[in-house]
Design an enzyme around this catalytic site. Structure first.
Site, PDB file in Angstrom:
ATOM      1  N   HIS A 277     -96.563 -80.932  22.668  1.00  0.00           N
ATOM      2  CA  HIS A 277     -97.231 -79.894  21.869  1.00  0.00           C
ATOM      3  C   HIS A 277     -97.373 -80.460  20.465  1.00  0.00           C
ATOM      4  CE1 HIS A 277     -98.002 -76.133  19.825  1.00  0.00           C
ATOM      5  NE2 HIS A 277     -98.021 -75.486  20.974  1.00  0.00           N
TER       6      HIS A 277
ATOM      7  N   LEU B 237     -90.737 -74.690  18.400  1.00  0.00           N
ATOM      8  CA  LEU B 237     -92.191 -74.613  18.498  1.00  0.00           C
ATOM      9  C   LEU B 237     -92.809 -73.727  17.413  1.00  0.00           C
ATOM     10  CD1 LEU B 237     -94.705 -75.125  20.448  1.00  0.00           C
ATOM     11  CD2 LEU B 237     -94.248 -72.818  21.240  1.00  0.00           C
TER      12      LEU B 237
ATOM     13  N   ARG C 113    -102.125 -79.319  30.573  1.00  0.00           N
ATOM     14  CA  ARG C 113    -102.233 -77.851  30.658  1.00  0.00           C
ATOM     15  C   ARG C 113    -102.840 -77.290  29.384  1.00  0.00           C
ATOM     16  NH1 ARG C 113     -98.936 -73.268  28.880  1.00  0.00           N
ATOM     17  NH2 ARG C 113     -97.430 -74.674  27.941  1.00  0.00           N
TER      18      ARG C 113
ATOM     19  N   GLU D  66     -99.357 -72.354  19.007  1.00  0.00           N
ATOM     20  CA  GLU D  66    -100.786 -72.614  18.827  1.00  0.00           C
ATOM     21  C   GLU D  66    -101.486 -71.417  18.190  1.00  0.00           C
ATOM     22  OE1 GLU D  66    -101.882 -75.191  21.959  1.00  0.00           O
ATOM     23  OE2 GLU D  66    -103.634 -73.979  22.416  1.00  0.00           O
TER      24      GLU D  66
ATOM     25  N   PHE E 146    -107.228 -69.804  21.989  1.00  0.00           N
ATOM     26  CA  PHE E 146    -106.197 -70.804  22.241  1.00  0.00           C
ATOM     27  C   PHE E 146    -106.865 -72.159  22.453  1.00  0.00           C
ATOM     28  CE2 PHE E 146    -101.566 -70.830  23.189  1.00  0.00           C
ATOM     29  CZ  PHE E 146    -101.214 -69.748  22.410  1.00  0.00           C
TER      30      PHE E 146
ATOM     31  N   ARG F 213    -104.146 -79.962  23.643  1.00  0.00           N
ATOM     32  CA  ARG F 213    -102.881 -80.479  23.096  1.00  0.00           C
ATOM     33  C   ARG F 213    -102.753 -81.987  23.220  1.00  0.00           C
ATOM     34  NH1 ARG F 213     -98.925 -75.666  25.381  1.00  0.00           N
ATOM     35  NH2 ARG F 213     -99.709 -74.140  23.894  1.00  0.00           N
TER      36      ARG F 213
ATOM     37  N   HIS G 162     -93.066 -80.529  25.484  1.00  0.00           N
ATOM     38  CA  HIS G 162     -93.172 -79.086  25.611  1.00  0.00           C
ATOM     39  C   HIS G 162     -93.218 -78.595  27.051  1.00  0.00           C
ATOM     40  CE1 HIS G 162     -94.173 -75.057  24.410  1.00  0.00           C
ATOM     41  NE2 HIS G 162     -95.350 -75.094  24.973  1.00  0.00           N
TER      42      HIS G 162
ATOM     43  N   GLN H 266     -96.367 -82.922  28.833  1.00  0.00           N
ATOM     44  CA  GLN H 266     -97.136 -82.452  27.675  1.00  0.00           C
ATOM     45  C   GLN H 266     -96.355 -82.486  26.367  1.00  0.00           C
ATOM     46  OE1 GLN H 266     -98.557 -78.086  27.188  1.00  0.00           O
ATOM     47  NE2 GLN H 266    -100.403 -79.327  27.361  1.00  0.00           N
TER      48      GLN H 266
HETATM   49  C1  LIG Z   1     -90.946 -72.457  23.121  1.00  0.00           C
HETATM   50  C2  LIG Z   1     -91.937 -72.261  24.236  1.00  0.00           C
HETATM   51  C3  LIG Z   1     -93.048 -71.468  24.037  1.00  0.00           C
HETATM   52  C4  LIG Z   1     -93.984 -71.290  25.067  1.00  0.00           C
HETATM   53  N1  LIG Z   1     -95.065 -70.493  24.841  1.00  0.00           N
HETATM   54  C5  LIG Z   1     -95.947 -70.271  25.853  1.00  0.00           C
HETATM   55  C6  LIG Z   1     -97.045 -69.385  25.677  1.00  0.00           C
HETATM   56  O1  LIG Z   1     -97.229 -68.769  24.634  1.00  0.00           O
HETATM   57  N2  LIG Z   1     -97.888 -69.206  26.719  1.00  0.00           N
HETATM   58  C7  LIG Z   1     -97.733 -69.852  27.917  1.00  0.00           C
HETATM   59  O2  LIG Z   1     -98.545 -69.643  28.818  1.00  0.00           O
HETATM   60  N3  LIG Z   1     -96.678 -70.677  28.113  1.00  0.00           N
HETATM   61  C8  LIG Z   1     -95.793 -70.892  27.105  1.00  0.00           C
HETATM   62  N4  LIG Z   1     -94.730 -71.740  27.319  1.00  0.00           N
HETATM   63  C9  LIG Z   1     -94.478 -72.269  28.671  1.00  0.00           C
HETATM   64  C10 LIG Z   1     -93.870 -71.187  29.554  1.00  0.00           C
HETATM   65  O3  LIG Z   1     -93.100 -70.312  28.777  1.00  0.00           O
HETATM   66  C11 LIG Z   1     -92.981 -71.771  30.644  1.00  0.00           C
HETATM   67  O4  LIG Z   1     -93.675 -72.757  31.348  1.00  0.00           O
HETATM   68  C12 LIG Z   1     -92.573 -70.672  31.625  1.00  0.00           C
HETATM   69  O5  LIG Z   1     -92.034 -69.575  30.949  1.00  0.00           O
HETATM   70  C13 LIG Z   1     -91.583 -71.185  32.649  1.00  0.00           C
HETATM   71  O6  LIG Z   1     -91.156 -70.099  33.418  1.00  0.00           O
HETATM   72  P1  LIG Z   1     -90.325 -70.286  34.756  1.00  0.00           P
HETATM   73  O7  LIG Z   1     -90.063 -68.941  35.317  1.00  0.00           O
HETATM   74  O8  LIG Z   1     -91.015 -71.283  35.604  1.00  0.00           O
HETATM   75  O9  LIG Z   1     -88.973 -70.970  34.279  1.00  0.00           O
HETATM   76  P2  LIG Z   1     -87.854 -70.494  33.190  1.00  0.00           P
HETATM   77  O10 LIG Z   1     -88.258 -69.312  32.421  1.00  0.00           O
HETATM   78  O11 LIG Z   1     -87.496 -71.726  32.471  1.00  0.00           O
HETATM   79  O12 LIG Z   1     -86.652 -70.043  34.123  1.00  0.00           O
HETATM   80  C14 LIG Z   1     -85.915 -70.966  34.890  1.00  0.00           C
HETATM   81  C15 LIG Z   1     -84.820 -70.218  35.611  1.00  0.00           C
HETATM   82  O13 LIG Z   1     -84.189 -71.083  36.536  1.00  0.00           O
HETATM   83  C16 LIG Z   1     -82.795 -70.956  36.453  1.00  0.00           C
HETATM   84  N5  LIG Z   1     -82.196 -72.217  36.902  1.00  0.00           N
HETATM   85  C17 LIG Z   1     -82.553 -73.471  36.562  1.00  0.00           C
HETATM   86  N6  LIG Z   1     -81.764 -74.371  37.177  1.00  0.00           N
HETATM   87  C18 LIG Z   1     -80.886 -73.668  37.932  1.00  0.00           C
HETATM   88  C19 LIG Z   1     -79.805 -74.015  38.814  1.00  0.00           C
HETATM   89  N7  LIG Z   1     -79.460 -75.286  39.028  1.00  0.00           N
HETATM   90  N8  LIG Z   1     -79.123 -73.013  39.399  1.00  0.00           N
HETATM   91  C20 LIG Z   1     -79.440 -71.718  39.181  1.00  0.00           C
HETATM   92  N9  LIG Z   1     -80.438 -71.334  38.371  1.00  0.00           N
HETATM   93  C21 LIG Z   1     -81.163 -72.295  37.769  1.00  0.00           C
HETATM   94  C22 LIG Z   1     -82.530 -70.611  35.008  1.00  0.00           C
HETATM   95  O14 LIG Z   1     -81.299 -69.948  34.863  1.00  0.00           O
HETATM   96  C23 LIG Z   1     -83.720 -69.698  34.695  1.00  0.00           C
HETATM   97  O15 LIG Z   1     -83.427 -68.376  35.069  1.00  0.00           O
HETATM   98  C24 LIG Z   1     -93.794 -71.935  26.309  1.00  0.00           C
HETATM   99  C25 LIG Z   1     -92.678 -72.725  26.514  1.00  0.00           C
HETATM  100  C26 LIG Z   1     -91.773 -72.903  25.476  1.00  0.00           C
HETATM  101  C27 LIG Z   1     -90.606 -73.840  25.715  1.00  0.00           C
END
Ligand SMILES: Cc1cc2nc3c(=O)[nH]c(=O)nc-3n(C[C@H](O)[C@H](O)[C@H](O)COP(=O)(O)OP(=O)(O)OC[C@H]3O[C@@H](n4cnc5c(N)ncnc54)[C@H](O)[C@@H]3O)c2cc1C
Length: 590
Positions: free
Chosen positions: A233, A243, A389, A246, A117, A286, A354, A231
């Site tokens: 991407h 997306l 990141r 990578e 990566f 990135r 991203h 960030q």
């Molecule tokens: C397309 C894409 C591909 C990616 N690929 C990678 C990868 O390969 N490897 C890597 O390490 N990272 C990757 N990332 C980054 C990584 O996926 C995210 O940073 C990470 O999954 C975020 O997880 P989280 O649990 O913090 O938030 P999320 O998974 O975004 O979850 C947020 C939660 O909060 C809840 N929520 C938000 N606001 C409220 C509210 N007001 N009231 C109630 N609930 C609320 C939502 O319902 C949801 O359940 C990628 C990101 C994207 C966008």
């Protein structure tokens, strides 16, 4: 008003929220844990992660190498004690996930497969084809079902934190199906609400990523940290922003400009090699790759499309078999959204917002300065990502710090009394506010869509890949104006059942706060570092800015910024060097 009582409340059902919920149940199965999520947990953005999760597993790789890659990738703004915890616990978490049923891709000898990566010196990214997030989230979700003590509030939207006697005691939430507004109280609350990519117009982020948790904490007086670091991407599909992972470059994809030239060789990212070389060219970090794109646009070496200038990602040389087995989702996305088959055709790509390096200020156990409030996942800034990141560090981050926050919040909850009576009156106030400001109000002059599109324009023009004093000041003034105008919003839909217009309004108000925090923090940092590149201050300035930016919300709606020290343990600041020569120079730098 209805009130429900729990010990630990998780706002968010993505990777961080679910991992934290499991940690609460593991720490003490007698504690009642509630997961509140505005979407069904499996629809959280974690599900869309493609490429993989970094963790040292192979002989030859070391925890120190992972730490060094992360710290240099973050342009020395990472807290190194947090990074050391992170690299040590990441493989343990990934293995735990394996035991819970995560189908990691494997080599033919049965070992867990790893891929390269960007910005990483060794291959250490575990993956489940190119649908890692789906499998990771599914594994966590099904594991929560083991615990009777975990309750879920699916499709409930949190609008406010309840704070009394200097500590968080719960939230006010709106049930989307019925419009019911109620208090959900708890002794500890963990924000796991993810990032805020939707503050910008062109993003890989799901439409739910509106920075709600950052704004909730900010409004409750908790500082946000390093918000200027957003960030891009380097490879998103034009128009949709979808997306292209990578992993496509780690499998050997080239980035070429309109002349078919591998332009990254012109930007201190190494020299072209037939096979991918770690930390070289397409496997650089990135921030550097996205900045190189802007320079190519300036040189007139990109291709114009109706959706802006693009370069191309060339996967044709990988062949059908590699694409179908290692990158099936990339092919599916290209076919569905661009009508392009990457086996035979070039993929048009451009940088796209991203990930948010900044977020709610926490310590290494996810604790914020407000008693009882924790944060983990993308909403939080611990910080292990510093100014940039590295790809595949975010999934292990949400596991490691989700677990740590869950445990710490559970232990804290065991010491706490039930919530005070006063929070009920706070919750009633919030209900009244929602009714007066949105559900009953008519005749306002402003539309949410207008405010959103003006905010998007201000953020993109003012705080994009390159910024300066003038562009940022203009954005700051615009956001101030939009916050004023937001008071004049009124809704057309006053119904209580799945009122998506109300949701859009609440999210918009959160985004205005988060956007302002990004711009004000960027104004404060008069240097260039990682993803924060100022054309008026192009050099890194360790003497004045080797520090985190903490931004606070004043009670009158203005903000104030304060620096906080960066923790340096074993890796003193050095030059960031990429390219095939980087190995030698890095050893010298240590
Ligand atoms: C397309 C894409 C591909 C990616 N690929 C990678 C990868 O390969 N490897 C890597 O390490 N990272 C990757 N990332 C980054 C990584 O996926 C995210 O940073 C990470 O999954 C975020 O997880 P989280 O649990 O913090 O938030 P999320 O998974 O975004 O979850 C947020 C939660 O909060 C809840 N929520 C938000 N606001 C409220 C509210 N007001 N009231 C109630 N609930 C609320 C939502 O319902 C949801 O359940 C990628 C990101 C994207 C966008």
């Amino acid at each position: 008003m209805d009130i429900s009582y729990h010990d630990v409340l998780l706002v968010g059902g993505g990777g961080a929220g679910l991992r934290a919920a499991i940690a609460v149940a593991e720490t003490n199965p007698n504690l009642s844990a509630a997961v509140v999520s505005k979407v069904y947990p499996m629809r959280s953005h974690t599900v869309s992660a493609e490429g993989g999760a970094a963790g040292v597993i192979r002989p030859g790789d070391t925890l120190d190498d992972h730490a060094y890659d992360t710290i240099s990738g973050g342009d020395w703004l990472c807290d190194q004690d947090a990074v050391e915890i992170f690299v040590k616990e990441a493989p343990e978490e990934l293995l735990r996930l394996e035991h819970w049923g995560c189908p990691w891709s494997r080599d033919s000898d049965g070992r867990v497969a790893v891929r390269a990566f960007g910005g990483m010196k060794n291959m250490r990214t575990w993956f489940a084809a190119d649908k890692t997030g789906f499998h990771l989230l599914h594994t966590l979700f099904q594991t929560t079902f083991k615990y009777k003590s975990v309750t879920r509030y699916d499709e409930w939207f949190v609008t406010r934190l309840l704070v009394d006697e200097g500590r968080v005691q719960g939230v006010v939430a709106l049930q989307l199906m019925s419009g019911r507004i109620q208090a959900i109280t708890a002794k500890s609350v963990i924000l796991c609400t993810g990032g805020c990519g939707r503050v910008f117009p062109f993003t890989t982020n799901a439409s739910i990523k509106t920075g709600d948790g950052m704004a909730l904490a900010f409004q409750a007086g908790v500082p946000l940290k390093d918000m200027e670091f957003v960030q891009y991407h380097p490879t998103g599909l034009p128009f949709t922003g979808i997306l292209i992972t990578e992993a496509a470059r780690s499998e050997g994809g080239y980035l070429i400009n309109k002349d078919g030239y591998r332009y990254l060789q012109d930007y201190n990212l190494g020299t072209p090699t037939p096979q991918p070389v770690l930390r070289n060219m397409e496997l650089g970090p990135r921030d550097r790759l996205s900045q190189a794109f802007v320079k190519e646009v300036e040189k007139g070496r990109t291709t114009d499309t109706p959706y802006g200038p693009v370069v191309h990602l060339d996967l044709r040389r990988l062949g059908e078999k590699v694409i179908n087995t290692r990158l099936p989702f990339v092919r599916e996305l290209c076919l569905k959204y661009e009508n392009i088959d990457p086996i035979k055709e070039l993929i048009p790509v451009r940088p796209v917002i991203h990930y948010m390096m900044g977020g709610v200020h926490t310590d290494n156990d996810g604790a914020t300065p407000l008693a009882g409030l924790y944060a983990a996942g993308e909403v939080a800034c611990v910080s292990i990502n510093g100014a940039n990141r590295l790809g595949s560090n975010s999934l292990p981050e949400l596991l490691v710090f989700g677990a740590r926050a869950g445990k710490a919040a559970a232990l804290a909850a065991m010491e706490q009394k039930p919530p005070s009576e006063r929070v009920v009156s706070q919750a009633l106030d919030e209900k009244l506010r929602l009714e007066q400001q949105f559900l009953r109000k008519t005749g306002g002059r402003e539309r949410i869509a207008t405010i959103r599109s003006e905010m998007h324009k201000a953020m993109e023009n003012g705080a994009g890949i390159y910024r300066n004093q003038t562009s940022l000041q203009k954005a700051a003034d615009k956001l101030r104006e939009l916050r004023e105008r937001f008071r004049e919003v009124s809704l057309d839909d006053h119904s209580l059942t799945f009122n998506t217009e109300l949701l859009a309004a609440l999210e918009q108000s959160f985004m205005l706060d988060v956007g302002s925090a990004i711009v004000e923090s960027a104004l404060h940092r008069v240097e260039s570092r990682g993803a924060h590149q100022r054309t008026d201050f192009p050099a890194r300035d360790d003497r004045n800015f080797l520090a985190h930016t903490l931004i606070f919300n004043n009670s009158d709606g203005s903000t104030r910024v304060k620096p906080a020290p960066v923790v340096i343990t074993r890796w003193p600041p050095a030059e960031r060097v990429y390219g095939v020569q980087s190995e030698v120079k890095q050893t010298a730098a240590r």
